[in-house]
Write a protein that holds these residues in place. Structure first.
Motif, PDB file in Angstrom:
ATOM      1  N   PRO A 277       0.764  -1.165   0.046  1.00  0.00           N
ATOM      2  CA  PRO A 277       0.010   0.135  -0.011  1.00  0.00           C
ATOM      3  C   PRO A 277       0.923   1.277  -0.089  1.00  0.00           C
ATOM      4  CG  PRO A 277      -0.633  -1.350   1.842  1.00  0.00           C
ATOM      5  CD  PRO A 277       0.804  -2.103   1.202  1.00  0.00           C
ATOM      6  N   ALA A 278       0.381   2.277  -0.668  1.00  0.00           N
ATOM      7  CA  ALA A 278       0.941   3.518  -0.800  1.00  0.00           C
ATOM      8  C   ALA A 278       0.973   4.124   0.485  1.00  0.00           C
ATOM      9  CB  ALA A 278       0.522   4.338  -1.817  1.00  0.00           C
ATOM     10  N   GLY A 279       2.242   4.677   0.927  1.00  0.00           N
ATOM     11  CA  GLY A 279       2.118   5.618   2.381  1.00  0.00           C
ATOM     12  C   GLY A 279       3.192   5.277   3.328  1.00  0.00           C
ATOM     13  N   LEU A 280       3.345   6.078   4.182  1.00  0.00           N
ATOM     14  CA  LEU A 280       4.222   5.489   5.464  1.00  0.00           C
ATOM     15  C   LEU A 280       3.346   4.969   6.562  1.00  0.00           C
ATOM     16  CD1 LEU A 280       6.720   8.471   5.860  1.00  0.00           C
ATOM     17  CD2 LEU A 280       7.011   6.283   4.418  1.00  0.00           C
TER      18      LEU A 280
ATOM     19  N   LYS B 119      10.080  11.203   1.324  1.00  0.00           N
ATOM     20  CA  LYS B 119      11.517  10.559   1.933  1.00  0.00           C
ATOM     21  C   LYS B 119      12.175  10.038   0.798  1.00  0.00           C
ATOM     22  CE  LYS B 119      11.403   5.620   3.810  1.00  0.00           C
ATOM     23  NZ  LYS B 119      12.038   5.293   2.519  1.00  0.00           N
ATOM     24  N   ILE B 120      11.485   9.403  -0.439  1.00  0.00           N
ATOM     25  CA  ILE B 120      11.989   8.872  -1.453  1.00  0.00           C
ATOM     26  C   ILE B 120      12.853   9.735  -2.295  1.00  0.00           C
ATOM     27  CG2 ILE B 120      11.579   7.607  -3.678  1.00  0.00           C
ATOM     28  CD1 ILE B 120       9.257   6.305  -2.282  1.00  0.00           C
TER      29      ILE B 120
ATOM     30  N   THR C 198      15.486   8.475   5.617  1.00  0.00           N
ATOM     31  CA  THR C 198      14.774   7.289   6.283  1.00  0.00           C
ATOM     32  C   THR C 198      13.460   7.172   6.593  1.00  0.00           C
ATOM     33  OG1 THR C 198      15.341   7.975   8.453  1.00  0.00           O
ATOM     34  CG2 THR C 198      17.392   6.845   7.268  1.00  0.00           C
ATOM     35  N   GLY C 199      13.026   8.159   6.683  1.00  0.00           N
ATOM     36  CA  GLY C 199      11.587   8.442   7.323  1.00  0.00           C
ATOM     37  C   GLY C 199      11.356   8.206   8.788  1.00  0.00           C
ATOM     38  N   GLU C 200      12.463   7.996   9.463  1.00  0.00           N
ATOM     39  CA  GLU C 200      12.625   7.845  11.016  1.00  0.00           C
ATOM     40  C   GLU C 200      12.166   9.031  11.658  1.00  0.00           C
ATOM     41  OE1 GLU C 200      12.873   5.417  12.939  1.00  0.00           O
ATOM     42  OE2 GLU C 200      14.172   3.891  12.222  1.00  0.00           O
ATOM     43  N   SER C 201      11.895   8.916  12.757  1.00  0.00           N
ATOM     44  CA  SER C 201      11.633  10.024  13.740  1.00  0.00           C
ATOM     45  C   SER C 201      12.932  10.795  13.906  1.00  0.00           C
ATOM     46  CB  SER C 201      11.128   9.686  15.116  1.00  0.00           C
ATOM     47  OG  SER C 201      11.069  10.729  15.975  1.00  0.00           O
TER      48      SER C 201
ATOM     49  N   GLY D 209      15.361  21.634   6.794  1.00  0.00           N
ATOM     50  CA  GLY D 209      15.338  22.273   5.407  1.00  0.00           C
ATOM     51  C   GLY D 209      16.505  21.241   4.505  1.00  0.00           C
ATOM     52  N   THR D 210      17.285  20.563   5.318  1.00  0.00           N
ATOM     53  CA  THR D 210      17.890  19.595   4.857  1.00  0.00           C
ATOM     54  C   THR D 210      17.627  18.057   5.023  1.00  0.00           C
ATOM     55  OG1 THR D 210      19.907  19.604   5.836  1.00  0.00           O
ATOM     56  CG2 THR D 210      19.739  21.203   4.202  1.00  0.00           C
ATOM     57  N   GLY D 211      17.456  17.968   6.407  1.00  0.00           N
ATOM     58  CA  GLY D 211      17.089  16.603   6.881  1.00  0.00           C
ATOM     59  C   GLY D 211      18.438  15.807   7.365  1.00  0.00           C
ATOM     60  N   SER D 212      19.594  16.501   7.091  1.00  0.00           N
ATOM     61  CA  SER D 212      20.948  15.877   7.401  1.00  0.00           C
ATOM     62  C   SER D 212      21.672  16.725   8.157  1.00  0.00           C
ATOM     63  CB  SER D 212      21.560  15.429   6.221  1.00  0.00           C
ATOM     64  OG  SER D 212      21.665  16.597   5.378  1.00  0.00           O
TER      65      SER D 212
END
Length: 321
Positions: A275-278, A298-299, A304-307, A318-321
């Motif tokens: 199924p589509a989605g997290l 995420k993709i 990772t889509g992690e907390s 803004g970058t997530g890293s």
């Protein structure tokens, strides 16, 4: 970095200032070192009457920069404000973020380049604006025209025009500014989650197209596709077309058991998410749309889509890293 929605608010504000004969200043983040709530390209408009449009932070920087912006308007001369957010600011606010930002503050002049930029934003056209700091030299490149005198930046600006995921950046003393462009999203279906998906995607700056199940569609390489017809025969037709394209993501709103039936005899691959989605515990159409948009982001950014609590490295919004 700005969204189309923010840019349109700015463009409307600039047009209003021009109509009323009100002077204004534009504040732009041109460089970030370390952590900052907003990144390069975020903008904030201030009028000589003290009106404010958009933001360059979560609200912590604007108050202290208002007087500086008004000074720039009065002097008709640009300034570069460097703010170390780990130190107490000159206006008595300690932000505590481990970062430093450079904010270019310029008086706006309603010249040919600014008019062309406003026109491009209002019409939703792709553009790259190259601007030399502390100078009137600038160049705007769109798919239709090139306006301005900063010819040395033309080749670099043109190379950025059709590239996805480009963020504004400073190269020497020339700031290359654009709006973040994502690959388009093609949605087959007209259910509730499809319409909520379009609303969310538009806010984030995606181009979204809704299609009928059997509609023949040109799906660009790298696009995102969502199959959500809620009809197994229609879903099969849409899925078959998506698989023949070079889409990077094919989300299917379906149970796994139902998907096995609708994809029978089709050459499926790992671009399919069904199924589509997290896994967010989504039940309502709005929640389903939200989880799918989260998966697409995420993709696209390879995250990772992690907390964020579990992400080991320092996170800069803004970058997530």
């Amino acid at each position: 970095m700005q969204t189309w929605k923010e840019a349109k608010l700015l463009a409307e504000g600039i047009l209003d200032c021009k109509k009323r004969g009100v002077r204004c200043a534009l504040l732009t983040i041109v460089s970030v070192r370390g952590s900052s709530y907003r990144k390069e390209g975020a903008k904030f408009l201030v009028t000589e009457e003290g009106e404010e449009i958009c933001s360059i932070s979560g609200g912590c920087l604007e108050r202290g920069l208002l007087d500086t912006a008004l000074e720039v308007i009065m002097r008709n001369s640009p300034m570069l404000e460097r703010i170390n957010m780990e130190e107490e600011s000159s206006w008595g606010m300690w932000l505590g973020c481990p970062g430093e930002v450079d904010i270019y503050i310029e008086p706006l002049h309603f010249d040919q380049v600014l008019s062309a930029w406003v026109d491009a934003v209002v019409k939703g056209e792709k553009f790259v604006l190259a601007k030399r700091l502390f100078s009137e030299d600038k160049l705007l490149v769109t798919e239709k025209e090139t306006v301005g005198n900063l010819t040395q930046a033309k080749e670099e600006a043109l190379s950025l025009l059709h590239t996805y995921g480009i963020r504004p950046y400073l190269n020497g003393d020339i700031f290359f500014d654009t709006l973040l462009r994502y690959p388009p999203i093609h949605i087959f279906g007209s259910g509730e989650e499809a319409h909520h998906m379009r609303e969310l995607a538009n806010i984030l700056g995606f181009e979204v197209y809704l299609h009928e199940p059997s509609e023949r569609v040109k799906i660009e390489e790298g696009s995102f596709v969502l199959v959500a017809n809620h009809n197994i025969k229609a879903d099969r037709v849409s899925l078959k077309q998506a698989l023949m394209s070079k889409a990077s993501y094919i989300g299917v709103v379906s149970s796994r058991k139902r998907f096995l039936k609708l994809s029978e005899d089709l050459q499926v691959d790992d671009r399919i998410y069904c199924p589509a989605g997290l896994d967010l515990g989504s039940f309502t159409p709005e929640e389903v749309a939200f989880s799918i948009m989260a998966e697409i982001l995420k993709i696209y950014w390879g995250k990772t889509g992690e907390s964020l609590k579990k992400v080991k490295q320092e996170v800069t919004y803004g970058t997530g890293s």
